[in-house]
Design an enzyme around this catalytic site. Structure first.
Site, PDB file in Angstrom:
ATOM      1  N   TRP A   6       0.187  -0.608  -0.049  1.00  0.00           N
ATOM      2  CA  TRP A   6      -0.049  -0.122  -0.104  1.00  0.00           C
ATOM      3  C   TRP A   6       0.871   1.458  -0.389  1.00  0.00           C
ATOM      4  O   TRP A   6       0.471   2.278  -0.271  1.00  0.00           O
ATOM      5  CB  TRP A   6      -1.373   0.120   1.274  1.00  0.00           C
ATOM      6  CG  TRP A   6      -2.438  -0.739   0.869  1.00  0.00           C
ATOM      7  CD1 TRP A   6      -2.441  -1.669  -0.331  1.00  0.00           C
ATOM      8  CD2 TRP A   6      -3.466  -0.919   2.180  1.00  0.00           C
ATOM      9  NE1 TRP A   6      -4.180  -1.900   0.430  1.00  0.00           N
ATOM     10  CE2 TRP A   6      -3.858  -1.734   1.170  1.00  0.00           C
ATOM     11  CE3 TRP A   6      -3.884   0.003   3.456  1.00  0.00           C
ATOM     12  CZ2 TRP A   6      -5.561  -1.707   1.624  1.00  0.00           C
ATOM     13  CZ3 TRP A   6      -5.220  -0.499   3.618  1.00  0.00           C
ATOM     14  CH2 TRP A   6      -6.076  -1.097   3.005  1.00  0.00           C
ATOM     15  N   GLU A  90      12.726   2.030  -3.658  1.00  0.00           N
ATOM     16  CA  GLU A  90      12.187   3.710  -2.708  1.00  0.00           C
ATOM     17  C   GLU A  90      12.529   3.974  -1.568  1.00  0.00           C
ATOM     18  O   GLU A  90      13.035   5.059  -1.181  1.00  0.00           O
ATOM     19  CB  GLU A  90      10.028   4.088  -2.751  1.00  0.00           C
ATOM     20  CG  GLU A  90       9.871   3.910  -3.626  1.00  0.00           C
ATOM     21  CD  GLU A  90       8.227   3.267  -3.738  1.00  0.00           C
ATOM     22  OE1 GLU A  90       7.998   2.921  -2.990  1.00  0.00           O
ATOM     23  OE2 GLU A  90       7.455   3.285  -5.081  1.00  0.00           O
ATOM     24  N   GLY A 164       5.565   1.514 -10.741  1.00  0.00           N
ATOM     25  CA  GLY A 164       4.690   2.744 -10.738  1.00  0.00           C
ATOM     26  C   GLY A 164       4.658   3.264 -11.653  1.00  0.00           C
ATOM     27  O   GLY A 164       4.084   4.227 -12.287  1.00  0.00           O
ATOM     28  N   SER A 203       4.189  -2.758 -11.711  1.00  0.00           N
ATOM     29  CA  SER A 203       3.103  -2.912 -12.772  1.00  0.00           C
ATOM     30  C   SER A 203       2.759  -3.499 -13.037  1.00  0.00           C
ATOM     31  O   SER A 203       1.595  -3.921 -13.633  1.00  0.00           O
ATOM     32  CB  SER A 203       3.368  -1.645 -13.574  1.00  0.00           C
ATOM     33  OG  SER A 203       4.243  -0.454 -13.824  1.00  0.00           O
ATOM     34  N   GLY A 224       1.703  -2.811  -5.887  1.00  0.00           N
ATOM     35  CA  GLY A 224       1.363  -1.601  -5.954  1.00  0.00           C
ATOM     36  C   GLY A 224       0.342  -0.648  -5.712  1.00  0.00           C
ATOM     37  O   GLY A 224      -1.186  -1.342  -4.999  1.00  0.00           O
TER      38      GLY A 224
HETATM   39  P1  PGA Z   1       3.010  -0.575  -8.759  1.00  0.00           P
HETATM   40  O1  PGA Z   1       4.455  -0.763  -7.307  1.00  0.00           O
HETATM   41  O2  PGA Z   1       2.616  -2.165  -8.306  1.00  0.00           O
HETATM   42  O3  PGA Z   1       2.389   0.458  -8.817  1.00  0.00           O
HETATM   43  O4  PGA Z   1       4.866  -0.959  -9.653  1.00  0.00           O
HETATM   44  C1  PGA Z   1       5.049  -1.710  -7.223  1.00  0.00           C
HETATM   45  C2  PGA Z   1       6.060  -1.907  -6.153  1.00  0.00           C
HETATM   46  O5  PGA Z   1       6.698  -0.896  -5.831  1.00  0.00           O
HETATM   47  O6  PGA Z   1       5.915  -2.888  -4.590  1.00  0.00           O
END
Ligand code: PGA
Length: 255
Positions: A6, A90, A164, A203, A224
């Site tokens: 999340w 991240e 993302g 993604s 994500g």
């Molecule tokens: P995403 O993120 O599915 O939005 O690309 C995946 C993640 O960062 O674990």
């Protein structure tokens, strides 16, 4: 296995929606929602007894009690948590977490009797420069120094350029890279073949999950953005359940 991440999203109300949806459809796969740590207690009270489990997104990699804002692995475990994501890109990038710090976090998660979901992956520049194998190997060797044989670890291969961005890695590229990871695990990191579960993340959504899960080396997905919508998340769980059922049927009929 389907793991939702999340990130810095979500609320008690959204958790209630997930708890409700989980009651309606039994998950035929191991499914986990990794929520912000302030929602762990709420997740425990809403999801206890359901097939949907809850996890954290990070924990401290040290014992310093004078550490404002940090949460230890033991504190996370006290919320009934069984899983903790560590080393998400991240955090590696924005919080400058080193391979050694990530490995120490994973060790602490194991010591607290939980499962670390350790993210590894290369940047677009690494891939362009043909450095993918080196980067993955460096991350895995650091991990194996703290968690020998990577016992109890789930690995999530998340290429940074796919997170993302809507730019999912193709099944061919995923399979090829997981083969590299398997090779490093076996020959450099001292892991027994097939012992470490491998997830793909970047993604993943309800439309592409089945194709990704069909890759032979993929044991699950880390999701994500699409994990914030119960319909989307449980569609991905169903795809994982179908894949698990097909794999089981294949072993039953195999001579
Ligand atoms: P995403 O993120 O599915 O939005 O690309 C995946 C993640 O960062 O674990």
């Amino acid at each position: 296995m389907v793991v939702g991440n999340w990130k810095m999203n979500g609320s008690a109300a959204l958790l209630r929606d997930f708890a409700e949806a989980a009651r309606h459809g039994a998950q035929a796969c191991e499914s986990v929602l990794c929520v912000p740590s302030v929602l762990l207690a709420c997740a425990q009270s809403l999801l206890r007894g359901s097939a949907l489990r809850w996890g954290a997104q990070d924990c401290a990699g040290h014992d310093l009690r004078a550490s404002t804002g940090d949460v230890s692995a033991e504190m996370v475990a006290a919320q009934g948590t069984r899983y903790v994501i560590v080393g998400h890109s991240e955090r590696r990038v924005r919080h400058r977490e080193s391979d050694a710090e990530v490995a120490e976090k994973a060790r602490r998660v194991c010591a607290a009797a939980m499962v670390p979901i350790v993210c590894i992956g290369e940047s677009a520049a690494d891939r362009d420069d043909n450095l993918t194998r080196n980067v993955l190997r460096r991350q895995l060797l650091a991990l194996s120094r703290r968690v020998p044989g990577l016992t109890g670890v789930v690995l999530a291969y998340e290429p940074l350029w796919a997170i993302g961005s809507g730019d999912t890695a193709s099944p061919g590229l995923i399979e090829e890279t997981l083969e590299v990871i398997d090779h490093v695990l076996q020959f450099d990191a001292g892991a027994s073949p097939g012992q470490v579960r491998l997830l793909y993340g970047g993604s993943v959504n309800a439309r592409n999950a089945a194709a990704i899960l069909a890759c032979p080396r993929v044991d699950g997905v880390l999701v994500g953005g699409a994990s914030l919508d119960p319909t989307e998340f449980f569609t991905i769980c169903r795809a994982a359940g179908h894949r698990a059922a097909a794999a089981h049927a294949a072993t039953v009929v195999a001579p």
